[in-house]
Write a protein that holds these residues in place. Structure first.
Motif, mmCIF file in Angstrom:
data_model
loop_
_atom_site.group_PDB
_atom_site.id
_atom_site.type_symbol
_atom_site.label_atom_id
_atom_site.label_comp_id
_atom_site.label_asym_id
_atom_site.label_seq_id
_atom_site.Cartn_x
_atom_site.Cartn_y
_atom_site.Cartn_z
ATOM 1 N N LYS A 211 -23.983 63.107 -15.477
ATOM 2 C CA LYS A 211 -24.423 63.420 -16.848
ATOM 3 C C LYS A 211 -24.603 62.184 -17.722
ATOM 4 N N LYS A 212 -23.886 61.112 -17.384
ATOM 5 C CA LYS A 212 -23.950 59.856 -18.147
ATOM 6 C C LYS A 212 -23.571 60.053 -19.617
ATOM 7 N N THR A 213 -22.636 60.954 -19.862
ATOM 8 C CA THR A 213 -22.161 61.198 -21.233
ATOM 9 C C THR A 213 -20.860 60.451 -21.531
ATOM 10 N N ILE A 214 -20.273 59.848 -20.498
ATOM 11 C CA ILE A 214 -19.039 59.078 -20.637
ATOM 12 C C ILE A 214 -19.237 57.740 -19.939
ATOM 13 N N VAL A 215 -18.645 56.692 -20.531
ATOM 14 C CA VAL A 215 -18.733 55.363 -19.913
ATOM 15 C C VAL A 215 -17.333 54.777 -19.778
ATOM 16 N N PRO A 216 -17.109 53.932 -18.765
ATOM 17 C CA PRO A 216 -15.815 53.272 -18.631
ATOM 18 C C PRO A 216 -15.544 52.353 -19.817
ATOM 19 N N GLY A 217 -14.274 52.294 -20.220
ATOM 20 C CA GLY A 217 -13.889 51.442 -21.339
ATOM 21 C C GLY A 217 -13.028 50.269 -20.925
ATOM 22 N N GLY A 218 -12.820 50.100 -19.601
ATOM 23 C CA GLY A 218 -12.039 48.975 -19.119
ATOM 24 C C GLY A 218 -10.594 49.334 -18.822
ATOM 25 N N ASP A 219 -9.878 48.370 -18.258
ATOM 26 C CA ASP A 219 -8.472 48.564 -17.900
ATOM 27 C C ASP A 219 -7.591 48.637 -19.139
ATOM 28 N N VAL A 220 -6.537 49.449 -19.056
ATOM 29 C CA VAL A 220 -5.500 49.458 -20.091
ATOM 30 C C VAL A 220 -4.633 48.201 -19.934
ATOM 31 N N GLY A 221 -4.563 47.680 -18.704
ATOM 32 C CA GLY A 221 -3.717 46.536 -18.422
ATOM 33 C C GLY A 221 -2.436 46.919 -17.719
ATOM 34 N N VAL A 222 -2.295 48.218 -17.451
ATOM 35 C CA VAL A 222 -1.085 48.767 -16.845
ATOM 36 C C VAL A 222 -1.459 49.436 -15.528
ATOM 37 N N THR A 223 -0.671 49.206 -14.496
ATOM 38 C CA THR A 223 -0.890 49.890 -13.216
ATOM 39 C C THR A 223 0.081 51.053 -13.110
ATOM 40 N N GLY A 224 -0.450 52.233 -12.911
ATOM 41 C CA GLY A 224 0.376 53.425 -12.806
ATOM 42 C C GLY A 224 0.675 53.769 -11.361
ATOM 43 N N HIS A 225 1.830 54.341 -11.130
ATOM 44 C CA HIS A 225 2.180 54.788 -9.787
ATOM 45 C C HIS A 225 3.059 56.018 -9.867
ATOM 46 N N ILE A 226 2.645 57.065 -9.189
ATOM 47 C CA ILE A 226 3.426 58.296 -9.065
ATOM 48 C C ILE A 226 4.194 58.234 -7.755
ATOM 49 N N GLY A 227 5.395 58.757 -7.750
ATOM 50 C CA GLY A 227 6.169 58.789 -6.517
ATOM 51 C C GLY A 227 7.311 59.768 -6.610
ATOM 52 N N TRP A 228 8.094 59.833 -5.545
ATOM 53 C CA TRP A 228 9.312 60.640 -5.531
ATOM 54 C C TRP A 228 10.505 59.696 -5.681
ATOM 55 N N TYR A 229 11.437 60.087 -6.523
ATOM 56 C CA TYR A 229 12.567 59.209 -6.823
ATOM 57 C C TYR A 229 13.893 59.961 -6.746
ATOM 58 N N VAL A 230 14.900 59.218 -6.347
ATOM 59 C CA VAL A 230 16.284 59.710 -6.390
ATOM 60 C C VAL A 230 17.067 58.745 -7.266
ATOM 61 N N PRO A 231 18.182 59.199 -7.852
ATOM 62 C CA PRO A 231 18.972 58.274 -8.673
ATOM 63 C C PRO A 231 19.541 57.154 -7.808
ATOM 64 N N THR A 232 19.550 55.967 -8.333
ATOM 65 C CA THR A 232 20.009 54.814 -7.572
ATOM 66 C C THR A 232 21.465 54.957 -7.149
ATOM 67 N N TYR A 233 22.270 55.638 -7.979
ATOM 68 C CA TYR A 233 23.673 55.823 -7.601
ATOM 69 C C TYR A 233 23.799 56.660 -6.330
ATOM 70 N N PHE A 234 22.858 57.575 -6.078
ATOM 71 C CA PHE A 234 22.874 58.369 -4.851
ATOM 72 C C PHE A 234 22.308 57.561 -3.683
ATOM 73 N N ALA A 235 21.265 56.781 -3.957
ATOM 74 C CA ALA A 235 20.640 55.980 -2.901
ATOM 75 C C ALA A 235 21.595 54.914 -2.369
ATOM 76 N N LYS A 236 22.459 54.400 -3.220
ATOM 77 C CA LYS A 236 23.418 53.395 -2.771
ATOM 78 C C LYS A 236 24.434 53.987 -1.793
ATOM 79 N N LYS A 237 24.795 55.241 -2.018
ATOM 80 C CA LYS A 237 25.745 55.907 -1.128
ATOM 81 C C LYS A 237 25.069 56.400 0.147
ATOM 82 N N HIS A 238 23.783 56.726 0.040
ATOM 83 C CA HIS A 238 23.044 57.296 1.175
ATOM 84 C C HIS A 238 21.700 56.562 1.304
ATOM 85 N N PRO A 239 21.703 55.333 1.795
ATOM 86 C CA PRO A 239 20.482 54.512 1.835
ATOM 87 C C PRO A 239 19.314 55.138 2.591
ATOM 88 N N ASP A 240 19.614 55.958 3.601
ATOM 89 C CA ASP A 240 18.516 56.524 4.394
ATOM 90 C C ASP A 240 17.753 57.625 3.669
#
Length: 320
Positions: free
Chosen positions: A111-140
């Protein structure tokens, strides 16, 4: 999302936290009466529901008003409906998008009704996370192949006999249901409903040092309060997420983008040039996000504080 505490005072009516399946057509009608108004020195910005995007808009709005003399109107709207509103000129700019290939094809290439405006300057990343206090006890636990071993630890009343994978808003970019199924994981995806609700639950788990598994994303100020460790999913490779039903890989790292209504990009004058120049770091965004979400400052006050301390940076965004 990626998202994305709802501390806002939108000038216009808003349809907050729209589900993708509803309100989209109404939202494109509920936009600023000033958007693209002939001769009006007004800019209308789409505000996404996560606090990082609110931080972008807060600083941009403050400088547009106080340095360039614009009136700024804000519309809170979900990710996909925002593209419709932007295409129609009911908003002028989206300042943080986490990647929507279908919308890019439709509105930018076709449609060419929207154009890129450039980078925000931030790289985003989605993932799955556990609390570090749990990961330290159970590294695997940080390898997805071992998640079923810990499913009982992540059970909640909402997930029943399965482990809980907590997501935020159903409107965010998420592959989690397909990932759980395709990776053979004994988990149930449970939506908290919003970023604010998800943060509240994470903080409650952390307060009592309980284990949890959550969809989360960077940049995000909460990592400073609740350290979390990412669970490694199968490696992301270009195209591995092309079929949402068959997806079996991690989320990509995405340079976050700005998008403008095509007419605004051409005729928006100093405002369009300023927003194109707007580019800051993850640390900058988190600084403002923390003030808004954790210190409970208004977006305007948070932006004012950041602007006062970073003049050398934002001066470079202003039109020459």
């Amino acid at each position: 999302m990626r998202v994305r505490t709802r501390v806002m005072s939108a000038v216009t009516a808003s349809c907050a936290l729209l589900a993708l399946s509803g309100c989209a057509s109404d939202m494109t009608k509920q936009a600023s009466p000033y958007a693209n108004a002939a001769g009006a020195k007004t800019v209308t910005l789409s505000v996404q529901s996560w606090v990082g995007a609110q931080a972008d808009v807060a600083v941009a709005e403050y400088l547009l008003k106080n340095e360039l003399g614009y009136r700024v109107d804000r519309v809170q709207i979900d990710e996909v409906p925002a593209w419709d509103a932007l295409s129609q000129g009911r908003v002028d700019a989206i300042l943080e998008d986490w990647g929507h290939p279908d919308q890019e094809q439709r509105y930018i290439k076709d449609k060419k009704t929207i154009v890129p405006g450039g980078d925000v300057g931030v790289t985003g990343h989605i993932g799955w996370y556990v609390p570090t206090y749990f990961a330290k006890k159970h590294p695997d636990v940080t390898n997805w192949k071992n998640l079923n071993k810990y499913a009982k630890d992540f059970r909640t009343s909402e997930s029943g006999s399965k482990g809980q994978l907590m997501d935020g808003s159903p409107s965010y970019v998420t592959n989690d249901k397909a990932l759980v199924k395709n990776l053979g994981l004994d988990y149930e995806v449970v939506f908290a409903g919003s970023e604010a609700a998800q943060i509240t639950q994470i903080e409650q788990f952390a307060k009592h040092k309980k284990p949890f598994l959550t969809y989360w994303y960077k940049p995000q100020w909460l990592f400073k309060k609740v350290p979390m460790t990412e669970v490694k999913l199968p490696e992301y490779k270009e195209g591995c997420d092309a079929d949402p039903v068959k997806i079996k890989c991690a989320y990509p790292h995405t340079p976050l983008q700005k998008y403008f209504n095509a007419d605004f990009a051409k005729k928006g004058g100093d405002a369009a040039e300023f927003l194109k120049n707007f580019k800051w770091s993850e640390e900058d965004q988190n600084e403002v996000s923390l003030m808004i979400a954790d210190k409970k400052m208004s977006p305007e006050d948070a932006a004012k504080a950041w602007v006062a301390d970073h003049e050398q940076k934002w001066r470079g965004w202003l039109p020459k």
